[in-house]
Scaffold this motif. Structure first.
Motif, short mmCIF file in Angstrom:
data_model
loop_
_atom_site.label_atom_id
_atom_site.label_comp_id
_atom_site.label_asym_id
_atom_site.label_seq_id
_atom_site.Cartn_x
_atom_site.Cartn_y
_atom_site.Cartn_z
N GLY A 144 0.81 -1.21 0.00
CA GLY A 144 0.00 0.00 0.00
C GLY A 144 0.84 1.26 0.00
N MET A 145 1.93 1.22 0.76
CA MET A 145 2.84 2.37 0.81
C MET A 145 3.49 2.59 -0.54
SD MET A 145 4.05 4.59 3.13
CE MET A 145 4.01 3.76 4.71
N ARG A 146 3.93 1.53 -1.16
CA ARG A 146 4.59 1.64 -2.46
C ARG A 146 3.62 2.23 -3.50
NH1 ARG A 146 8.62 -0.67 -5.79
NH2 ARG A 146 9.63 -1.62 -4.00
N GLU A 147 2.39 1.74 -3.51
CA GLU A 147 1.40 2.23 -4.48
C GLU A 147 1.08 3.70 -4.25
OE1 GLU A 147 -2.23 3.38 -6.29
OE2 GLU A 147 -2.00 3.15 -4.11
N ARG A 148 0.94 4.09 -2.97
CA ARG A 148 0.62 5.47 -2.64
C ARG A 148 1.76 6.42 -3.05
NH1 ARG A 148 -2.46 7.68 1.81
NH2 ARG A 148 -3.44 5.63 1.93
N ILE A 149 2.99 6.03 -2.74
CA ILE A 149 4.14 6.86 -3.07
C ILE A 149 4.32 6.96 -4.58
CG2 ILE A 149 6.66 6.97 -2.96
CD1 ILE A 149 6.46 5.85 -0.12
N HIS A 150 4.15 5.83 -5.27
CA HIS A 150 4.29 5.82 -6.73
C HIS A 150 3.29 6.80 -7.36
CE1 HIS A 150 5.14 4.20 -10.72
NE2 HIS A 150 3.84 4.12 -10.93
N ARG A 151 2.07 6.78 -6.90
CA ARG A 151 1.04 7.65 -7.45
C ARG A 151 1.34 9.12 -7.14
NH1 ARG A 151 -3.01 5.55 -5.08
NH2 ARG A 151 -3.39 7.14 -3.49
N ARG A 152 1.81 9.38 -5.92
CA ARG A 152 2.14 10.75 -5.53
C ARG A 152 3.29 11.31 -6.38
NH1 ARG A 152 -1.02 14.41 -3.14
NH2 ARG A 152 -2.36 13.39 -1.62
N LEU A 153 4.27 10.47 -6.65
CA LEU A 153 5.40 10.92 -7.47
C LEU A 153 4.93 11.32 -8.87
CD1 LEU A 153 8.08 8.26 -6.46
CD2 LEU A 153 8.25 10.73 -6.06
#
Length: 261
Positions: free
Chosen positions: A98-107
């Motif tokens: 979940g953290m990876r997906e959230r950060i990827h989208r934010r970037l």
């Protein structure tokens, strides 16, 4: 470098090379965060930061925006692919995903490259595994080392116990030699005769797989090598023996019983 660099201030002196940073206005980037969260996101990269918050208070969102802020800081400093130089660890695989997906989208939303396969976002165990795979020889492991799952561990400990009770480990010299412990541990330490000489009444209970597994986990958690564990065990055994010898026994004349207290 002295002073604090504001990456989000839209100022005309910003060079064309970093003009994309100016496109991200501070109010838009921090939208939806409270004052404390904004302060945490904007803390300079060279300052330590600790965030204490309960469940459901927006920690994941804060971390994802903080990650973007760090990527922009490091990118401005000329560090290539900062997405692969920031470590994020959590406790469960679901939380890490979940953290990876959230950060990827934010970037991506903020004009940065997304996360690649080399990003350091994982559980603590996955992080340690990755380090060991990359540097096995530095910690004394073979490059093809294997980490056993719980079922495999249970099978292994059962095999060890049955081997001890069957007398399969009368001579441990090959193993002790590989560990460099020939000068420290007796080669017959796990032989049936040696164990029986210790006065152990129930070998099967003493050597139960569950008990051995718990002991090995405690040794590993303490960070002890085989030699360190053996030396510590011998030292504590001697200390216990000395204390027991110093204790009064029932036939000691100086022992105060109920009748002469």
């Amino acid at each position: 470098m002295s002073g604090q660099l504001d990456l989000f201030a839209f100022e005309p002196q910003i060079s064309p090379e970093v003009s994309k940073i100016a496109e991200l206005r501070l109010d838009q980037f921090l939208e939806g965060l409270n004052e404390q969260q904004r302060d945490a996101v904007m803390t300079p990269a060279d300052q330590a930061l600790q965030v204490l918050a309960g469940a459901g208070t927006g920690k994941t969102e804060l971390i994802s925006r903080r990650f973007v802020k760090l990527v922009k800081d490091f990118g401005l400093a000329g560090i290539p692919r900062p997405q692969e130089r920031i470590l994020v660890v959590t406790f469960t695989s679901d939380a890490a995903a979940g953290m990876r997906e959230r950060i990827h989208r934010r970037l991506l939303d903020n004009g940065e490259e997304g996360l690649g396969p080399d990003a350091w976002i994982s559980t603590f165990h996955q992080f340690c595994m990755r380090l060991l795979r990359a540097h096995p020889l530095e910690v004394g492991l073979p490059p093809d080392f294997v980490i056993l799952n719980p079922l495999e561990q249970e099978v292994l400990f059962n095999r060890v116990v049955h081997g001890v009770l069957a007398g399969d480990y009368a001579d441990l010299s090959p193993l002790l030699g590989r560990l460099g412990l020939n000068d420290t541990i007796p080669v017959d330490v796990l032989s049936l005769s040696a164990l029986e000489h210790c006065g152990i009444e129930d070998l099967e209970e003493t050597l139960s797989p569950a008990r051995l597994y718990a002991l090995v986990n405690r040794i590993k958690t303490a960070g002890l090598s085989p030699r360190e564990f053996w030396e510590m065990a011998i030292l504590q055994s001697r200390q216990l023996t000395e204390r027991l010898r110093a204790m009064p026994v029932p036939h000691d004349q100086d022992l105060k019983g109920p009748d002469n207290m």
